[in-house]
Design an enzyme around this catalytic site. Structure first.
Site, PDB file in Angstrom:
ATOM      1  N   CYS A 116       0.813  -1.222   0.000  1.00  0.00           N
ATOM      2  CA  CYS A 116       0.000   0.000   0.000  1.00  0.00           C
ATOM      3  C   CYS A 116       0.845   1.271   0.000  1.00  0.00           C
ATOM      4  CB  CYS A 116      -0.938  -0.003   1.197  1.00  0.00           C
ATOM      5  SG  CYS A 116      -2.090  -1.399   1.200  1.00  0.00           S
ATOM      6  N   HIS A 257      -3.305   7.130   1.848  1.00  0.00           N
ATOM      7  CA  HIS A 257      -3.745   5.818   1.370  1.00  0.00           C
ATOM      8  C   HIS A 257      -5.123   5.548   1.946  1.00  0.00           C
ATOM      9  CE1 HIS A 257      -4.195   1.597   0.856  1.00  0.00           C
ATOM     10  NE2 HIS A 257      -3.887   1.296   2.104  1.00  0.00           N
ATOM     11  N   ASN A 287     -10.238  -0.273  -0.035  1.00  0.00           N
ATOM     12  CA  ASN A 287      -8.777  -0.207  -0.024  1.00  0.00           C
ATOM     13  C   ASN A 287      -8.250  -0.872  -1.296  1.00  0.00           C
ATOM     14  OD1 ASN A 287      -6.029  -0.666   0.357  1.00  0.00           O
ATOM     15  ND2 ASN A 287      -6.232  -1.267   2.503  1.00  0.00           N
TER      16      ASN A 287
END
Length: 332
Positions: A116, A257, A287
């Protein structure tokens, strides 16, 4: 190759998501959960999932085309393509396939894996090639298809993840718009978030045994990842701002993020950044790992929220554990 500038400008963005959407209500038919349970804990309402025939390379190529078009260049102008991903179509890498699909035949292409944090790590990596004068036009893509590796019976993880791609074009520029960055890793916490290879012994001969297997679904210690993010992300952002010689109040947008709305809120609160400066689209996409920052960036640019010259601080964080932050101004 001539060097047209020692600085860096981010001149174009693009994004792509699968057509298939899975709402929290629909997900409750797959696993014991509810819209209220998911939304209250994560802020996520739905996620996009790659249908059969929708590859990572296809999504990444579409995002790349959008960024190239906005930047006002052609694929043949590209010197370098960096694909930040943890879910390549091919373990040997997918960047070269994207290069071919784009027709960017002068560009070298490679994959970069930092989960990520991948887009922020890729941003800093690309900037080094530009600052040394080696390359002038770089396409950076963040893309992941995490639905391939989710355990859809584990409600702690399956509610979180979605698929998508986002991209930016970075170009050599007389005025440097990448103002500062800071990158970090801590392998001692690697077990908090994994997509690990697991194998079984296989006897080839009486004397030779090897391991063969596959990757197992994502496992995560959610509480530890939350604690890590809420503590480390504000710290790394403050470091990046210090290197940029900027105060928090001078930031126009906070682009984190898109992992969990509670993390976004906690980080903004610790930095004393007001909610109207926080970019969030995870309610729609979940996500998307390395795709989440450039996906949210592109959406905000195309909606007219982010304007040329505005200062953005971005931070990625996740498996590794890895985390990092960068401060940049949008446009030339």
């Amino acid at each position: 190759m001539e060097q047209s500038g020692v600085g860096i400008a981010i001149t174009g963005s693009g994004s792509a998501t699968p057509r298939v959407s899975l709402s929290n209500e629909a997900l409750s038919q797959v696993v014991e959960t509810s819209d209220e349970w998911i939304a209250s804990r994560t802020g996520i309402r739905q996620r996009r999932l790659a249908e059969p025939g929708c590859s990572l390379a296809k999504l990444a190529t579409e995002a790349g085309r959008g960024a190239i078009e906005m930047a006002g260049i052609s694929a043949m102008d590209l010197d370098l393509i960096i694909l930040a991903t943890s879910t390549a179509d091919d373990l040997f890498g997918s960047a070269s396939q994207i290069q071919a699909e784009l027709g960017a035949f002068k560009a070298v292409a490679f994959d970069l894996t930092a989960a990520c944090s991948g887009f922020v790590f890729g941003l800093v990596t690309a900037s080094q090639f530009i600052r040394t004068g080696v390359y002038q036009n770089v396409l950076l893509i963040g893309a992941d298809v995490l639905s391939r590796w989710v355990d859809w019976s584990d409600r702690r993880t399956c509610v979180l993840f979605g698929d998508g791609a986002g991209a930016v074009v970075m170009q050599a520029n007389l005025h440097d718009r990448l103002l500062g960055f800071e990158l970090r890793s801590d392998g001692t916490q690697n077990n908090c978030l994994n997509l690990s290879y697991q194998s079984q012994p296989k006897n080839l001969t009486d004397d030779v045994t090897i391991n063969q297997g596959t990757f197992h679904p994502i496992t995560m210690n959610g509480q530890e990842v939350y604690r890590f993010a809420v503590k480390k992300v504000p710290e790394v952002i403050e470091k990046a701002l210090f290197r940029a010689n900027l105060e928090v109040g001078e930031v126009d947008w906070l682009l984190l993020h898109q992992a969990n709305q509670r993390i976004l809120d906690a980080v903004a609160d610790r930095l004393k950044i007001p909610p109207y400066k926080v970019i969030s689209n995870l309610a729609e996409y979940g996500n998307t790992s390395a795709a989440s920052i450039p996906l949210a960036l592109d959406e905000a640019v195309r909606q007219g929220k982010i304007k040329p010259g505005q200062t953005i601080v971005t931070s990625g964080f996740g498996a590794g554990l890895t985390w990092g932050a960068a401060v940049f101004q949008w446009g030339r």
